[in-house]
Write an enzyme that holds these catalytic residues in place. Structure first.
Site, short mmCIF file in Angstrom:
data_model
loop_
_atom_site.label_atom_id
_atom_site.label_comp_id
_atom_site.label_asym_id
_atom_site.label_seq_id
_atom_site.Cartn_x
_atom_site.Cartn_y
_atom_site.Cartn_z
N TYR A 471 0.89 -1.18 0.00
CA TYR A 471 0.00 0.00 0.00
C TYR A 471 0.92 1.22 0.00
O TYR A 471 1.10 1.87 1.02
CB TYR A 471 -0.91 0.01 1.23
CG TYR A 471 -1.97 -1.05 1.22
CD1 TYR A 471 -3.17 -0.86 0.53
CD2 TYR A 471 -1.79 -2.26 1.90
CE1 TYR A 471 -4.14 -1.85 0.53
CE2 TYR A 471 -2.77 -3.24 1.89
CZ TYR A 471 -3.94 -3.03 1.20
OH TYR A 471 -4.90 -4.00 1.20
P1 FDA Z 1 -0.18 -2.71 -10.26
O1 FDA Z 1 -0.30 -3.29 -11.60
O2 FDA Z 1 -0.74 -1.34 -10.05
O3 FDA Z 1 1.33 -2.77 -9.80
C1 FDA Z 1 1.77 -2.40 -8.50
C2 FDA Z 1 3.28 -2.15 -8.53
O4 FDA Z 1 3.97 -3.31 -8.98
C3 FDA Z 1 3.69 -1.04 -9.51
O5 FDA Z 1 4.86 -0.42 -9.01
C4 FDA Z 1 4.00 -1.81 -10.78
O6 FDA Z 1 4.83 -1.11 -11.67
C5 FDA Z 1 4.64 -3.06 -10.23
N1 FDA Z 1 4.42 -4.22 -11.07
C6 FDA Z 1 3.22 -4.71 -11.46
N2 FDA Z 1 3.39 -5.80 -12.20
C7 FDA Z 1 4.71 -6.03 -12.28
C8 FDA Z 1 5.51 -7.02 -12.92
N3 FDA Z 1 4.95 -7.98 -13.61
N4 FDA Z 1 6.85 -6.94 -12.82
C9 FDA Z 1 7.43 -5.94 -12.12
N5 FDA Z 1 6.73 -4.98 -11.49
C10 FDA Z 1 5.38 -5.01 -11.56
N6 FDA Z 1 -2.47 -6.34 -0.42
C11 FDA Z 1 -2.39 -7.42 0.41
O7 FDA Z 1 -1.29 -7.83 0.77
N7 FDA Z 1 -3.53 -8.04 0.83
C12 FDA Z 1 -4.76 -7.65 0.44
O8 FDA Z 1 -5.76 -8.25 0.84
C13 FDA Z 1 -4.86 -6.53 -0.44
N8 FDA Z 1 -6.08 -6.06 -0.87
C14 FDA Z 1 -6.16 -4.96 -1.68
C15 FDA Z 1 -7.41 -4.48 -2.09
C16 FDA Z 1 -7.49 -3.36 -2.90
C17 FDA Z 1 -8.84 -2.88 -3.36
C18 FDA Z 1 -6.31 -2.68 -3.28
C19 FDA Z 1 -6.40 -1.43 -4.12
C20 FDA Z 1 -5.08 -3.15 -2.88
C21 FDA Z 1 -4.99 -4.30 -2.09
N9 FDA Z 1 -3.75 -4.80 -1.68
C22 FDA Z 1 -3.69 -5.89 -0.84
C23 FDA Z 1 -2.51 -4.16 -2.12
C24 FDA Z 1 -1.98 -4.88 -3.38
O9 FDA Z 1 -1.31 -6.05 -2.97
C25 FDA Z 1 -0.99 -3.98 -4.12
O10 FDA Z 1 -1.61 -2.80 -4.51
C26 FDA Z 1 -0.38 -4.68 -5.33
O11 FDA Z 1 0.78 -3.99 -5.72
C27 FDA Z 1 -1.35 -4.74 -6.48
O12 FDA Z 1 -0.81 -5.41 -7.56
P2 FDA Z 1 -1.34 -5.08 -9.03
O13 FDA Z 1 -0.59 -5.94 -9.96
O14 FDA Z 1 -2.81 -5.09 -9.04
O15 FDA Z 1 -0.91 -3.57 -9.14
#
Ligand code: FDA
Length: 527
Positions: A471
């Site tokens: 977060y």
């Molecule tokens: P996103 O695509 O936005 O990426 C997040 C970060 O990782 C960025 O810096 C991105 O550039 C980088 N990144 C993404 N993919 C990558 C890849 N393939 N290689 C290298 N870098 C990469 N956490 C938790 O531990 N338990 C929970 O229950 C929850 N619940 C939750 C609910 C909601 C509604 C939200 C908004 C967030 C959570 N989270 C959470 C937090 C969540 O784990 C965190 O936001 C993650 O980074 C989300 O991953 P995404 O791929 O969706 O994000």
């Protein structure tokens, strides 16, 4: 074929404005570079979305989970690349690097500070939405999951093959595997098994030089760093091999809501002494929010005590009656269901049909700001009272704090096992979230959450005040947007997220990406 029209102008210089200064930027060169490397025109139209493409906005917005970063003034990418093959990822890295574009990697788009799809300098998005294969091997109790898949797609993939295996990751089923695993990943199986990142046993990564690496070829240092050291810092992780964990065919979930008039403060106070010591099979959390009071027109604050037990209700009730009688848990508060349904229950969704887990947009999206704390000493009753009372304020109409008990397996894993250091001695983690609907009022709500965070300073962990990287909170400090960021400057936020592991992360970054190609506001800087 708008892209092809552009690509015949390889030396087109796009003039853009950055922070008031006018700069020349070789946008056309970048597109030309990509078009040479992805030469098949039918592929190009499915992979590259420039601002002239009619689908550009829908592709951009499809994975934005914080509308605070979807306003007309939010900086937009010059192009969105949605690779279908590893070579497309390599080409995007090559062309971005050679033509001066910053690369933002997006998997599920849940970054709470929008870091995966916004940048203050010219940038392109590498959106892994087409990299979402899930291959579950129940015999060996492992799965290969691509980064663009959601946790829901992984959970569904497991549950459609077996009822007795699961995976310990986050509660929300729309979060992307790529960001989630690279920052840790805590959920309802966390007390029993630890983090999602604790269960990664191999990975496929493309580094800043375009090399495709697995665990063996990347080496144990880099493999350590990508399991919690943050995304968009070390490379593009394409896929992860994860170890699955045993779950019983039926688990029991419960919710007991108590508001201020029903002794919520006292029960919460007591919960702090108990929750981290309960058997590892029992995860509990407290969700604090404003609700309507029984007195018409009045509001109160509710502490929702929620739990998931890896066992049956007949075992759970006597356990809670013995350990935590103040909760008054009754059979009617409990429901038995499969582990995969318990994910939906915690997400506030109907527990069937479970194929809602495949819907990446099943949850409403809003504008929000989040902050986190780890608490090591129980808060006083007066402290809790002050905290709860802040939710009576007007700005807290759409605010929630999710307080999740630690202990169990989290206490047993060493702080330096992975970059994620918040382990032994943590009683609970608090995620504070405030949401709003009118962007013009954003400042008021953000001020409220900052005040809440200041209030919690006396109760949270200290030196450093620990924070959860998943977060992200840019209030904690950021890298310089352009140019070098010193170790000291980055330590301000880096030590909060990673404690003593920050130094090792910097050393690994210096070795694998010394030119700092993979960077964002809170990426690990090289020395
Ligand atoms: P996103 O695509 O936005 O990426 C997040 C970060 O990782 C960025 O810096 C991105 O550039 C980088 N990144 C993404 N993919 C990558 C890849 N393939 N290689 C290298 N870098 C990469 N956490 C938790 O531990 N338990 C929970 O229950 C929850 N619940 C939750 C609910 C909601 C509604 C939200 C908004 C967030 C959570 N989270 C959470 C937090 C969540 O784990 C965190 O936001 C993650 O980074 C989300 O991953 P995404 O791929 O969706 O994000």
């Amino acid at each position: 074929m708008k892209f092809l029209q552009l690509s015949v102008l390889p030396f087109l210089i796009v003039i853009l404005s950055l922070n008031g200064a006018t700069l020349a930027h070789p946008y056309g060169d970048f597109l030309h570079c990509l078009s040479l490397r992805i030469s098949n025109s039918s592929t190009i139209s499915k992979v590259i979305y420039t601002q002239n493409n009619p689908s550009y906005s829908s592709v951009l917005n499809a994975s934005i989970h914080n509308t605070r970063f979807a306003t007309p003034t939010t900086p937009k990418p010059y192009a969105i690349i949605t690779p279908r093959k590893t070579s497309h990822v390599q080409s995007t890295i090559y062309c971005s690097k050679n033509h001066g574009f910053q690369l933002r990697i997006r998997s599920g788009g849940h970054d709470v500070e929008g870091v995966s799809y916004v940048s203050q300098v010219p940038f392109v998005i590498l959106d892994l939405v087409n990299f979402r294969d899930v291959k579950v091997d129940t015999k060996n109790e492992v799965a290969w999951v691509q980064s663009g898949a959601t946790t829901g797609e992984l959970y569904y993939g497991i549950a459609s093959k077996t009822q007795t295996l699961g995976f310990p990751a986050g509660i929300c089923h729309t979060i992307g595997i790529g960001g989630h695993l690279s920052g840790g990943g805590f959920g309802i199986l966390g007390r029993k098994y630890g983090l999602a990142a604790d269960h990664v046993i191999d990975a496929k990564l493309v580094d800043a030089n375009g090399r495709v690496l697995n665990r063996k070829s990347m080496g144990e240092d880099l493999f350590w760093a990508i399991r919690g050291g943050g995304g968009n810092t070390f490379g593009v992780v394409l896929a992860w091999k994860v170890k699955l964990v045993p779950v019983p065919p039926l688990v029991t979930v419960f919710t007991v809501n108590k508001n201020l008039e029903q002794n919520a403060t006292k029960i919460f106070h007591r919960w702090q002494y108990i929750a981290h010591k309960l058997p590892n099979e029992l995860f509990t959390a407290v969700w604090v929010m404003k609700v309507n009071s029984s007195q018409v027109g009045k509001k109160t604050v509710q502490a929702g005590f929620r739990g998931m037990f890896l066992g049956g209700v007949d075992e759970l009730i006597p356990l809670i009656q013995h350990e935590f009688p103040e909760l008054g848990l009754a059979r009617e508060n409990c429901t038995q269901m499969s582990w995969v349904q318990s994910i939906l229950y915690f997400g506030g969704l109907p527990i069937q049909p479970v194929d809602i887990l495949l819907n990446r947009n099943a949850l409403p999206v809003s504008s929000l700001k989040a902050k986190t704390d780890f608490v090591r000493e129980p808060m006083s009753e007066t402290g809790i009272e002050g905290f709860m009372n802040m939710f009576l304020e007007e700005e807290a109409d759409f605010a929630i704090t999710m307080i999740e008990a630690f202990g169990g397996r989290m206490d047993e894993i060493r702080e330096n096992e992975l970059p994620y250091p918040h382990r032994a001695g943590i009683l609970f983690e608090s995620t504070y979230i405030v949401q709003w609907t009118n962007e013009a009022d954003a400042g008021t709500y953000i001020n409220w959450i900052r005040r809440l965070y200041s209030y919690m300073a006396s109760y949270a962990s200290k030196s450093p005040r620990e924070a959860y990287y998943n977060y992200k909170d840019l209030d904690l400090g950021t890298n310089n947007i352009i140019g070098y960021t010193s170790y000291e400057q980055a330590s301000v936020w880096g030590l909060k997220y990673f404690k003593n592991n920050f130094k090792r992360l910097v050393q690994i970054k210096t070795k694998v990406d010394p030119m700092n190609f993979f960077r964002n506001e809170q990426s690990i800087p090289p020395l």
